[in-house]
Design a protein around this motif. Structure first.
Motif, mmCIF file in Angstrom:
data_model
loop_
_atom_site.group_PDB
_atom_site.id
_atom_site.type_symbol
_atom_site.label_atom_id
_atom_site.label_comp_id
_atom_site.label_asym_id
_atom_site.label_seq_id
_atom_site.Cartn_x
_atom_site.Cartn_y
_atom_site.Cartn_z
ATOM 1 N N ALA A 1 0.663 -0.955 0.105
ATOM 2 C CA ALA A 1 -0.101 -0.117 -0.051
ATOM 3 C C ALA A 1 0.789 1.405 0.015
ATOM 4 C CB ALA A 1 -0.663 -0.016 0.534
ATOM 5 N N GLU A 2 2.536 1.096 -0.083
ATOM 6 C CA GLU A 2 2.947 2.036 0.047
ATOM 7 C C GLU A 2 3.701 2.742 -0.958
ATOM 8 O OE1 GLU A 2 6.253 4.368 -0.239
ATOM 9 O OE2 GLU A 2 6.297 2.550 -1.132
ATOM 10 N N VAL A 3 3.138 3.734 -1.386
ATOM 11 C CA VAL A 3 3.397 4.986 -2.405
ATOM 12 C C VAL A 3 4.760 5.993 -2.812
ATOM 13 C CG1 VAL A 3 1.909 6.654 -1.791
ATOM 14 C CG2 VAL A 3 2.101 6.872 -4.121
ATOM 15 N N GLY A 4 4.672 6.472 -1.460
ATOM 16 C CA GLY A 4 5.980 7.479 -1.208
ATOM 17 C C GLY A 4 7.433 7.408 -1.839
ATOM 18 N N ALA A 5 7.463 6.244 -1.036
ATOM 19 C CA ALA A 5 8.587 5.991 -1.288
ATOM 20 C C ALA A 5 9.019 4.800 -3.160
ATOM 21 C CB ALA A 5 9.383 4.283 -0.769
ATOM 22 N N VAL A 6 7.850 4.584 -3.332
ATOM 23 C CA VAL A 6 8.918 3.900 -4.642
ATOM 24 C C VAL A 6 8.169 4.314 -5.585
ATOM 25 C CG1 VAL A 6 7.688 1.641 -4.274
ATOM 26 C CG2 VAL A 6 5.434 2.921 -4.758
ATOM 27 N N LEU A 7 8.213 5.547 -5.126
ATOM 28 C CA LEU A 7 7.041 7.043 -6.352
ATOM 29 C C LEU A 7 9.033 7.697 -6.793
ATOM 30 C CD1 LEU A 7 5.722 8.193 -8.138
ATOM 31 C CD2 LEU A 7 5.327 10.010 -6.195
ATOM 32 N N ILE A 8 9.246 8.155 -5.312
ATOM 33 C CA ILE A 8 10.825 8.908 -5.358
ATOM 34 C C ILE A 8 11.504 7.558 -6.108
ATOM 35 C CG2 ILE A 8 12.606 9.192 -3.857
ATOM 36 C CD1 ILE A 8 10.599 10.422 -1.903
ATOM 37 N N VAL A 9 11.883 6.377 -6.154
ATOM 38 C CA VAL A 9 12.963 5.641 -6.406
ATOM 39 C C VAL A 9 12.783 4.724 -7.811
ATOM 40 C CG1 VAL A 9 13.939 5.043 -4.129
ATOM 41 C CG2 VAL A 9 12.297 3.450 -5.110
ATOM 42 N N GLY A 10 11.396 5.077 -8.261
ATOM 43 C CA GLY A 10 11.030 4.264 -8.822
ATOM 44 C C GLY A 10 10.431 5.065 -10.595
ATOM 45 N N GLY A 11 9.958 6.345 -9.877
ATOM 46 C CA GLY A 11 9.665 7.703 -11.273
ATOM 47 C C GLY A 11 8.709 6.742 -11.331
ATOM 48 N N ASN A 12 7.451 5.675 -11.373
ATOM 49 C CA ASN A 12 6.835 6.015 -12.027
ATOM 50 C C ASN A 12 6.501 5.672 -13.310
ATOM 51 O OD1 ASN A 12 3.849 5.653 -11.696
ATOM 52 N ND2 ASN A 12 3.088 6.885 -11.315
ATOM 53 N N ILE A 13 7.634 4.911 -13.985
ATOM 54 C CA ILE A 13 7.200 5.038 -15.073
ATOM 55 C C ILE A 13 6.454 3.893 -16.354
ATOM 56 C CG2 ILE A 13 9.152 4.801 -17.136
ATOM 57 C CD1 ILE A 13 11.232 5.299 -15.199
ATOM 58 N N ASP A 14 6.161 4.493 -17.144
ATOM 59 C CA ASP A 14 5.108 3.271 -18.203
ATOM 60 C C ASP A 14 5.392 2.053 -18.120
ATOM 61 O OD1 ASP A 14 2.528 2.217 -18.628
ATOM 62 O OD2 ASP A 14 2.935 3.601 -20.555
ATOM 63 N N GLY A 15 5.234 0.737 -17.753
ATOM 64 C CA GLY A 15 5.539 -0.434 -18.130
ATOM 65 C C GLY A 15 7.426 -0.719 -17.478
ATOM 66 N N VAL A 16 7.675 0.047 -16.397
ATOM 67 C CA VAL A 16 8.986 0.042 -16.207
ATOM 68 C C VAL A 16 9.056 -0.390 -14.405
ATOM 69 C CG1 VAL A 16 11.247 0.206 -15.718
ATOM 70 C CG2 VAL A 16 10.114 0.280 -18.219
ATOM 71 N N THR A 17 8.231 1.198 -14.186
ATOM 72 C CA THR A 17 8.409 0.922 -12.469
ATOM 73 C C THR A 17 6.838 1.612 -12.347
ATOM 74 O OG1 THR A 17 9.002 3.117 -12.629
ATOM 75 C CG2 THR A 17 10.999 1.444 -12.128
ATOM 76 N N ARG A 18 6.100 1.179 -13.393
ATOM 77 C CA ARG A 18 4.636 1.862 -12.712
ATOM 78 C C ARG A 18 4.079 0.236 -11.559
ATOM 79 N NH1 ARG A 18 1.886 5.420 -16.832
ATOM 80 N NH2 ARG A 18 3.220 6.537 -15.896
ATOM 81 N N MET A 19 3.326 0.862 -10.578
ATOM 82 C CA MET A 19 2.776 0.259 -9.400
ATOM 83 C C MET A 19 1.133 0.616 -9.356
ATOM 84 S SD MET A 19 6.184 -0.760 -6.857
ATOM 85 C CE MET A 19 5.113 -1.451 -6.148
ATOM 86 N N MET A 20 0.571 -0.394 -8.450
ATOM 87 C CA MET A 20 -0.929 0.408 -8.057
ATOM 88 C C MET A 20 -1.010 1.746 -7.453
ATOM 89 S SD MET A 20 -2.705 -3.557 -7.146
ATOM 90 C CE MET A 20 -1.151 -4.023 -5.874
ATOM 91 N N THR A 21 -0.460 1.788 -6.388
ATOM 92 C CA THR A 21 -0.427 2.815 -5.569
ATOM 93 C C THR A 21 -0.039 4.307 -6.584
ATOM 94 O OG1 THR A 21 1.789 2.526 -4.360
ATOM 95 C CG2 THR A 21 -0.734 1.101 -3.345
ATOM 96 N N THR A 22 0.879 4.448 -7.105
ATOM 97 C CA THR A 22 0.981 5.610 -8.373
ATOM 98 C C THR A 22 0.637 5.843 -9.711
ATOM 99 O OG1 THR A 22 3.921 3.685 -8.971
ATOM 100 C CG2 THR A 22 4.067 5.064 -7.017
ATOM 101 N N ALA A 23 0.294 4.338 -9.970
ATOM 102 C CA ALA A 23 -0.909 4.009 -11.581
ATOM 103 C C ALA A 23 -2.215 4.701 -10.634
ATOM 104 C CB ALA A 23 -0.810 2.865 -11.547
ATOM 105 N N ILE A 24 -2.493 4.358 -9.379
ATOM 106 C CA ILE A 24 -3.927 5.073 -9.116
ATOM 107 C C ILE A 24 -3.690 6.510 -8.384
ATOM 108 C CG2 ILE A 24 -5.749 5.548 -7.113
ATOM 109 C CD1 ILE A 24 -4.732 2.513 -6.274
ATOM 110 N N ALA A 25 -2.633 6.644 -8.081
ATOM 111 C CA ALA A 25 -1.985 8.509 -8.589
ATOM 112 C C ALA A 25 -2.199 9.014 -10.038
ATOM 113 C CB ALA A 25 -0.983 8.859 -7.370
#
Length: 233
Positions: free
Chosen positions: A168-192
């Motif tokens: 359910a975490e969003v902050g840490a993965v957004l900082i280190v993952g960047g929310n890149i489509d098809g690479v680092t986009r997870m459920m929480t970051t994608a919802i936002a």
């Protein structure tokens, strides 16, 4: 689009196994499960060792470990970012904005939860069974696997709690993952992101899957706790 229309489309995305939805869910589960497994493998013996051995600074270590259970995700993300950025000590590995970086961040969040719980559980069991174990020639080091096994139901509950926080975490993965489509986009970051874009069907679909996942985790943790109570009873 009306709320009912978005809800219907969200259900259609789920039951039709929409590729974009499934890709995000799969990545989220892969990252969170990997982080929890790594954190558990490291934290369970560490927590047990802290419980059984006495050494200078133990009290301070226990205090820090308990405090880190509430570590803000954005702080964990910032720490991993500084570690993996080009100017950081591990920047040459090129791990920033990859799933590996997200695993590291989530491991950092889950580790103190599992370690602190295992320390408390093992310490209580040691006080209860110390004389019996020592009479069998079992010293503190050899008692670690025995006590961890005996406390497995309670410890699994802690591991599930760690998985719940990771998924359910969003902050840490957004900082280190960047929310890149098809690479680092997870459920929480994608919802936002999808909510801000107005793509409510996808956001709702991911939200429903995430809620179902959290419900399953809580149900499993409850059943583990009840099993432990029945066993002790």
């Amino acid at each position: 689009m009306s709320g009912s229309g978005s809800f219907e489309q969200a259900l259609n995305l789920i039951f039709s196994f929409d590729p974009a939805l499934m890709e995000i869910i799969a990545l989220s589960l892969r990252v969170s499960l990997t982080a929890v497994v790594i954190a558990a493998v490291l934290a369970l013996p560490v927590g047990a060792a802290i419980a059984l051995f006495r050494f200078p600074g133990r009290g301070a270590l226990v205090t820090v470990l308990n405090a880190l259970m509430g570590l803000p995700p954005v702080v964990a993300g910032l720490m991993v970012y500084l570690l993996l950025s080009r100017a950081g000590p591990l920047g040459s590995l090129g791990l920033l904005f990859t799933p590996t970086a997200m695993v590291v961040a989530q491991t950092l969040l889950v580790f103190p939860i599992v370690a602190a719980l295992s320390r408390q559980v093992v310490e209580d069991l040691w006080e209860e069974y110390r004389e019996q174990l020592q009479s069998l020639g079992c010293n503190r080091l050899r008692a670690i696997p025995t006590l961890l096994w005996d406390a497995r139901f309670s410890l699994i509950t802690g591991v599930l709690a760690g998985f719940g926080r990771a998924s359910a975490e969003v902050g840490a993965v957004l900082i280190v993952g960047g929310n890149i489509d098809g690479v680092t986009r997870m459920m929480t970051t994608a919802i936002a992101l999808e909510t801000s874009k107005g793509n409510l069907p996808l956001a709702l679909g991911l939200g429903m899957v995430l809620l179902l996942l959290v419900a399953i985790i809580n149900a499993a943790a409850y059943q583990m706790g009840e099993s432990a109570k029945r066993r002790l009873g």
